[in-house]
Design a protein around this motif. Structure first.
Motif, PDB file in Angstrom:
ATOM      1  N   SER A 179      30.329 -51.930  11.233  1.00 44.59           N
ATOM      2  CA  SER A 179      29.103 -52.789  11.186  1.00 44.59           C
ATOM      3  C   SER A 179      29.258 -53.705   9.682  1.00 44.59           C
ATOM      4  O   SER A 179      29.525 -52.981   8.779  1.00 44.59           O
ATOM      5  CB  SER A 179      28.030 -52.662  11.657  1.00 44.59           C
ATOM      6  N   ALA A 180      28.567 -54.788   9.769  1.00 49.38           N
ATOM      7  CA  ALA A 180      28.783 -55.674   8.332  1.00 49.38           C
ATOM      8  C   ALA A 180      27.615 -54.813   7.386  1.00 49.38           C
ATOM      9  O   ALA A 180      26.655 -54.210   7.703  1.00 49.38           O
ATOM     10  CB  ALA A 180      28.157 -56.881   8.596  1.00 49.38           C
ATOM     11  N   GLY A 181      28.477 -54.737   6.305  1.00 51.23           N
ATOM     12  CA  GLY A 181      27.384 -54.198   5.044  1.00 51.23           C
ATOM     13  C   GLY A 181      27.292 -55.131   4.072  1.00 51.23           C
ATOM     14  O   GLY A 181      27.215 -55.980   4.020  1.00 51.23           O
ATOM     15  N   GLY A 182      27.576 -54.381   2.775  1.00 47.52           N
ATOM     16  CA  GLY A 182      27.568 -55.099   1.346  1.00 47.52           C
ATOM     17  C   GLY A 182      28.570 -55.382   0.574  1.00 47.52           C
ATOM     18  O   GLY A 182      29.625 -54.799   1.021  1.00 47.52           O
ATOM     19  N   VAL A 183      28.660 -56.184  -0.355  1.00 47.87           N
ATOM     20  CA  VAL A 183      29.660 -56.234  -1.269  1.00 47.87           C
ATOM     21  C   VAL A 183      29.022 -56.088  -2.851  1.00 47.87           C
ATOM     22  O   VAL A 183      28.152 -56.657  -3.104  1.00 47.87           O
ATOM     23  CB  VAL A 183      30.302 -57.680  -1.269  1.00 47.87           C
ATOM     24  N   VAL A 184      29.872 -55.416  -3.445  1.00 49.85           N
ATOM     25  CA  VAL A 184      29.573 -54.915  -4.844  1.00 49.85           C
ATOM     26  C   VAL A 184      30.726 -55.630  -5.715  1.00 49.85           C
ATOM     27  O   VAL A 184      31.848 -55.215  -5.511  1.00 49.85           O
ATOM     28  CB  VAL A 184      29.149 -53.666  -5.300  1.00 49.85           C
ATOM     29  N   TYR A 187      24.406 -44.662  -5.698  1.00 48.18           N
ATOM     30  CA  TYR A 187      24.288 -45.588  -4.208  1.00 48.18           C
ATOM     31  C   TYR A 187      23.381 -44.797  -3.283  1.00 48.18           C
ATOM     32  O   TYR A 187      22.923 -43.623  -3.610  1.00 48.18           O
ATOM     33  CB  TYR A 187      25.747 -45.326  -3.664  1.00 48.18           C
ATOM     34  N   SER A 188      23.050 -45.498  -1.936  1.00 48.11           N
ATOM     35  CA  SER A 188      22.334 -44.638  -1.131  1.00 48.11           C
ATOM     36  C   SER A 188      22.777 -45.412   0.366  1.00 48.11           C
ATOM     37  O   SER A 188      23.890 -45.968   0.340  1.00 48.11           O
ATOM     38  CB  SER A 188      20.996 -45.129  -1.352  1.00 48.11           C
ATOM     39  N   GLU A 189      22.170 -44.828   1.320  1.00 47.46           N
ATOM     40  CA  GLU A 189      22.649 -45.513   2.715  1.00 47.46           C
ATOM     41  C   GLU A 189      22.423 -46.909   2.664  1.00 47.46           C
ATOM     42  O   GLU A 189      23.097 -47.601   3.789  1.00 47.46           O
ATOM     43  CB  GLU A 189      22.049 -44.647   3.984  1.00 47.46           C
ATOM     44  N   SER A 190      21.772 -47.534   1.915  1.00 47.93           N
ATOM     45  CA  SER A 190      21.498 -48.800   2.109  1.00 47.93           C
ATOM     46  C   SER A 190      22.348 -49.779   1.320  1.00 47.93           C
ATOM     47  O   SER A 190      22.573 -50.842   1.297  1.00 47.93           O
ATOM     48  CB  SER A 190      19.953 -49.310   1.624  1.00 47.93           C
ATOM     49  N   GLY A 191      23.136 -48.894   0.603  1.00 48.38           N
ATOM     50  CA  GLY A 191      24.474 -49.527  -0.308  1.00 48.38           C
ATOM     51  C   GLY A 191      24.550 -49.214  -1.621  1.00 48.38           C
ATOM     52  O   GLY A 191      23.818 -48.027  -2.051  1.00 48.38           O
ATOM     53  N   ILE A 192      25.526 -49.716  -2.378  1.00 48.12           N
ATOM     54  CA  ILE A 192      25.814 -49.381  -3.625  1.00 48.12           C
ATOM     55  C   ILE A 192      25.232 -50.085  -4.595  1.00 48.12           C
ATOM     56  O   ILE A 192      25.080 -51.683  -4.204  1.00 48.12           O
ATOM     57  CB  ILE A 192      27.492 -49.532  -4.213  1.00 48.12           C
ATOM     58  N   GLU A 193      24.641 -49.806  -5.714  1.00 49.22           N
ATOM     59  CA  GLU A 193      23.878 -50.634  -6.642  1.00 49.22           C
ATOM     60  C   GLU A 193      24.736 -51.934  -7.288  1.00 49.22           C
ATOM     61  O   GLU A 193      25.951 -51.718  -7.447  1.00 49.22           O
ATOM     62  CB  GLU A 193      23.168 -50.049  -7.710  1.00 49.22           C
ATOM     63  N   ALA A 194      24.256 -53.093  -7.350  1.00 44.75           N
ATOM     64  CA  ALA A 194      24.893 -54.135  -7.776  1.00 44.75           C
ATOM     65  C   ALA A 194      25.931 -54.176  -9.004  1.00 44.75           C
ATOM     66  O   ALA A 194      26.983 -54.743  -9.227  1.00 44.75           O
ATOM     67  CB  ALA A 194      24.090 -55.397  -7.985  1.00 44.75           C
ATOM     68  N   ARG A 221      33.134 -52.838  -1.006  1.00 45.31           N
ATOM     69  CA  ARG A 221      32.848 -53.419   0.317  1.00 45.31           C
ATOM     70  C   ARG A 221      32.393 -52.142   1.243  1.00 45.31           C
ATOM     71  O   ARG A 221      33.203 -51.147   1.262  1.00 45.31           O
ATOM     72  CB  ARG A 221      33.990 -54.194   1.049  1.00 45.31           C
ATOM     73  N   THR A 222      31.320 -52.261   1.471  1.00 48.25           N
ATOM     74  CA  THR A 222      30.585 -51.171   2.343  1.00 48.25           C
ATOM     75  C   THR A 222      30.289 -51.651   3.727  1.00 48.25           C
ATOM     76  O   THR A 222      29.973 -52.853   4.025  1.00 48.25           O
ATOM     77  CB  THR A 222      29.384 -50.685   1.854  1.00 48.25           C
ATOM     78  N   PHE A 223      30.544 -50.643   4.748  1.00 49.91           N
ATOM     79  CA  PHE A 223      30.343 -51.025   6.250  1.00 49.91           C
ATOM     80  C   PHE A 223      29.615 -49.943   6.799  1.00 49.91           C
ATOM     81  O   PHE A 223      29.872 -48.648   6.496  1.00 49.91           O
ATOM     82  CB  PHE A 223      31.597 -51.285   6.884  1.00 49.91           C
ATOM     83  N   GLY A 224      28.754 -50.297   7.722  1.00 54.25           N
ATOM     84  CA  GLY A 224      28.164 -49.244   8.568  1.00 54.25           C
ATOM     85  C   GLY A 224      29.027 -48.505   9.556  1.00 54.25           C
ATOM     86  O   GLY A 224      30.053 -48.917   9.889  1.00 54.25           O
ATOM     87  N   GLY A 233      28.824 -39.633   6.281  1.00 51.05           N
ATOM     88  CA  GLY A 233      29.275 -39.961   7.351  1.00 51.05           C
ATOM     89  C   GLY A 233      29.174 -41.194   8.059  1.00 51.05           C
ATOM     90  O   GLY A 233      29.610 -41.771   8.927  1.00 51.05           O
ATOM     91  N   ARG A 234      27.878 -42.126   7.510  1.00 53.35           N
ATOM     92  CA  ARG A 234      27.382 -42.903   8.005  1.00 53.35           C
ATOM     93  C   ARG A 234      27.883 -44.434   7.396  1.00 53.35           C
ATOM     94  O   ARG A 234      27.482 -45.491   7.774  1.00 53.35           O
ATOM     95  CB  ARG A 234      25.755 -43.150   7.987  1.00 53.35           C
ATOM     96  N   THR A 235      28.468 -44.513   6.296  1.00 54.82           N
ATOM     97  CA  THR A 235      29.018 -45.531   5.601  1.00 54.82           C
ATOM     98  C   THR A 235      30.555 -45.461   5.149  1.00 54.82           C
ATOM     99  O   THR A 235      31.055 -44.528   4.635  1.00 54.82           O
ATOM    100  CB  THR A 235      28.205 -45.797   4.392  1.00 54.82           C
ATOM    101  N   ALA A 236      31.259 -46.345   5.479  1.00 50.94           N
ATOM    102  CA  ALA A 236      32.712 -46.724   5.038  1.00 50.94           C
ATOM    103  C   ALA A 236      32.569 -47.557   3.871  1.00 50.94           C
ATOM    104  O   ALA A 236      31.988 -48.564   3.616  1.00 50.94           O
ATOM    105  CB  ALA A 236      33.256 -46.942   6.285  1.00 50.94           C
ATOM    106  N   VAL A 237      33.709 -47.142   2.900  1.00 51.13           N
ATOM    107  CA  VAL A 237      33.757 -47.958   1.641  1.00 51.13           C
ATOM    108  C   VAL A 237      35.319 -48.550   1.637  1.00 51.13           C
ATOM    109  O   VAL A 237      35.980 -47.386   1.640  1.00 51.13           O
ATOM    110  CB  VAL A 237      33.356 -47.244   0.526  1.00 51.13           C
ATOM    111  N   ILE A 238      35.484 -49.752   1.370  1.00 44.75           N
ATOM    112  CA  ILE A 238      36.960 -50.436   1.174  1.00 44.75           C
ATOM    113  C   ILE A 238      36.912 -50.653  -0.411  1.00 44.75           C
ATOM    114  O   ILE A 238      35.649 -51.006  -1.011  1.00 44.75           O
ATOM    115  CB  ILE A 238      37.259 -51.319   1.899  1.00 44.75           C
ATOM    116  N   ILE A 239      37.834 -50.054  -1.010  1.00 43.82           N
ATOM    117  CA  ILE A 239      37.947 -50.027  -2.751  1.00 43.82           C
ATOM    118  C   ILE A 239      38.939 -51.372  -2.575  1.00 43.82           C
ATOM    119  O   ILE A 239      40.106 -51.001  -2.478  1.00 43.82           O
ATOM    120  CB  ILE A 239      38.404 -48.925  -3.290  1.00 43.82           C
TER     121      ILE A 239
END
Length: 351
Positions: free
Chosen positions: A148-153, A190-197, A138-141, A114-120
Motif C-alpha cells: 500500500s502507498a507509503g512515503g518517500v525520503v 525510522y518507525s512504522e509511520s515512516g523514515i525520518e526526512a 521509498r516505503t510501502f505498507g 514485517g509491516r513495511t517494505a522499503v525500496i532503495i
C-alpha cells in the motif's frame, strides 16, 4: 545468479537467477528454493517460479512467508511470492494497486516488524546531456504480501542522494544506508509511520574522500549481528589501456568499519581495512559475528613497476575483533574467465 537469501528460521535458501544483466534485456528469470543439508549442500526444493524481469535484489520477509524480488529494468517493480509451510515457493501475489517504485531500485527490504517494505532507489548520476535522476528511500505498507502507498525520503529532493543498500539495526529503530554515488554512510531513524526526512548522521566512507577516482563507488552495507558496528564496502575497478592490456587506475577497495553509539546510533569511524582484491559487490558476517568474508566481483590487472600483476577475483576473510575491528586472515582466489563474475556470496549457519 543475481542474489540469494536464507529463510529466517528454516534451512532453505532462495535464489534469483537471470540470463540478463545491468541494463540488459533478459527472457529467462526465476526464483528457486533449495534445501540446505546438514553438511551445507544444496538440494532443489520444489519448483522454480518465473519472474517477469531480472531481479537486482531479493529478500525474504522476517516471518518467512514471502519472497520479494526487486526489478529496475526495463521498468521498476517488486514481485512477491508466497512461501509454503514446507518452504517451497508458492503462488505470486498479484498487487491490486499500481505504485511508484522509483527510478532505479537497487534493493528491496522489509523492516524487522514485517509491516513495511522499503525500496532503495539509487537514481542515476548525470551523464553527458542526461541530467541527474534523484534517488530516494521509498516505503510501502506490507500486509499479507500486498503493498500500500507509503512515503518517500529524498533529502534535497534526492539530488546528490544515491542510496544503494540499507541495513537495519537488530534491536533499535535505526537504518544505515550506503550511498553509491557520493561514497557516504547515512543513519536514519525510522518507525512504522515512516523514515525520518533527513539523516541523523552522515559520514564519508572513503579513507581519502578528497582523492576521488573514476568509478569509485559505495557498496554493500551490513550491521554486526550484535549491533555494535556497521560495515560498508568501498569499491573501484576503473581501467585504462596499458599496451595490449587494461590496468587498474587506482581507488579504494576496502571495508570501512564504524562503531555504533548504543544510545544515539551515531556511527564513528574505527578503521579502513584493504580487501586485497577489487570491486567488492557483496560481503557478509557469519551469524555468530566472528568472521566477515568479502567477495570481489572479478579479476583485474595492476601495474607494479615494470611488470603487470594479474589479481584474481577472491574471497577475503577477516576475523572480527571484540570491538568490531577487522583483522585480515586469508584470501582465497576464485577462478573467473571471460565475462564470468563472482556476483553474490553469503554465509548461513548450520543447525
Amino acid at each position: 545468479m543475481q542474489y540469494a537469501w536464507r529463510h529466517p528460521s528454516k534451512p532453505y535458501l532462495y535464489v534469483s537467477t537471470s540470463n540478463g544483466g545491468p541494463r540488459v534485456e533478459s527472457d529467462c528469470n526465476h526464483v528457486s528454493a533449495f534445501a540446505i543439508g546438514a553438511d551445507g549442500a544444496l538440494l532443489p526444493h520444489g519448483e522454480s517460479a518465473p519472474l517477469p524481469h531480472r531481479a537486482v535484489h531479493m529478500c525474504v520477509d522476517p516471518s518467512g512467508r514471502y519472497i520479494l524480488n526487486g526489478h529496475n529494468y526495463p521498468s521498476s517493480g517488486i514481485t512477491v511470492h508466497r512461501v509454503a509451510a514446507n518452504g517451497e515457493i508458492g503462488d505470486r501475489v498479484v498487487q491490486a494497486t499500481a505504485l511508484d517504485y522509483g527510478i532505479y531500485p537497487h534493493q528491496v527490504m522489509v523492516t524487522p516488524s514485517g509491516r513495511t517494505a522499503v525500496i532503495i532507489d539509487r537514481g542515476n548520476k548525470a551523464q553527458g546531456d542526461k541530467p541527474e535522476e534523484p534517488g530516494a528511500l521509498r516505503t510501502f505498507g506490507f500486509t499479507d504480501g500486498e503493498f500500500s502507498a507509503g512515503g518517500v525520503v529524498a533529502p534535497q529532493g534526492g539530488y546528490g542522494f544515491g542510496p544503494r543498500h540499507v541495513a537495519f539495526h537488530p534491536s533499535r529503530p535505526w537504518l544505515y544506508a550506503s550511498d553509491e554515488r557520493t561514497n557516504r554512510l547515512y543513519m536514519f531513524r525510522y518507525s512504522e509511520s515512516g523514515i525520518e526526512a533527513a539523516p541523523a548522521f552522515t559520514l564519508p566512507t572513503l579513507r581519502r574522500p578528497e582523492w576521488l577516482r573514476p568509478r569509485q563507488l559505495g557498496g554493500p552495507i551490513h550491521v554486526h549481528p550484535a549491533g555494535h558496528c556497521v560495515y560498508v564496502a568501498n569499491r573501484a575497478d576503473h581501467t585504462v589501456a596499458d599496451g595490449d592490456r587494461k590496468v587498474f587506475t587506482g581507488g579504494e577497495n576496502n571495508i570501512a568499519v564504524y562503531g555504533i553509539d548504543a544510545e544515539t546510533g551515531e556511527p564513528t569511524l574505527l578503521q579502513h581495512v584493504d580487501t586485497q582484491s577489487f570491486h567488492i559487490r557483496t560481503f557478509a558476517c557469519d551469524p555468530s559475528g566472528r568472521l566477515l568474508v568479502a567477495a570481489s566481483i572479478k579479476a583485474l590487472d595492476v601495474r607494479d613497476g615494470e611488470t603487470i600483476q594479474h589479481v584474481p577475483a577472491a574471497l577475503s576473510v577477516f576475523r572480527i575483533e571484540a570491538d568490531g575491528r577487522l583483522e585480515f586472515c586469508w584470501k582465497y582466489d576464485v577462478e573467473t574467465s571471460g565475462r564470468q563474475l563472482q556476483y553474490w556470496m553469503g554465509m548461513a549457519g548450520l543447525d
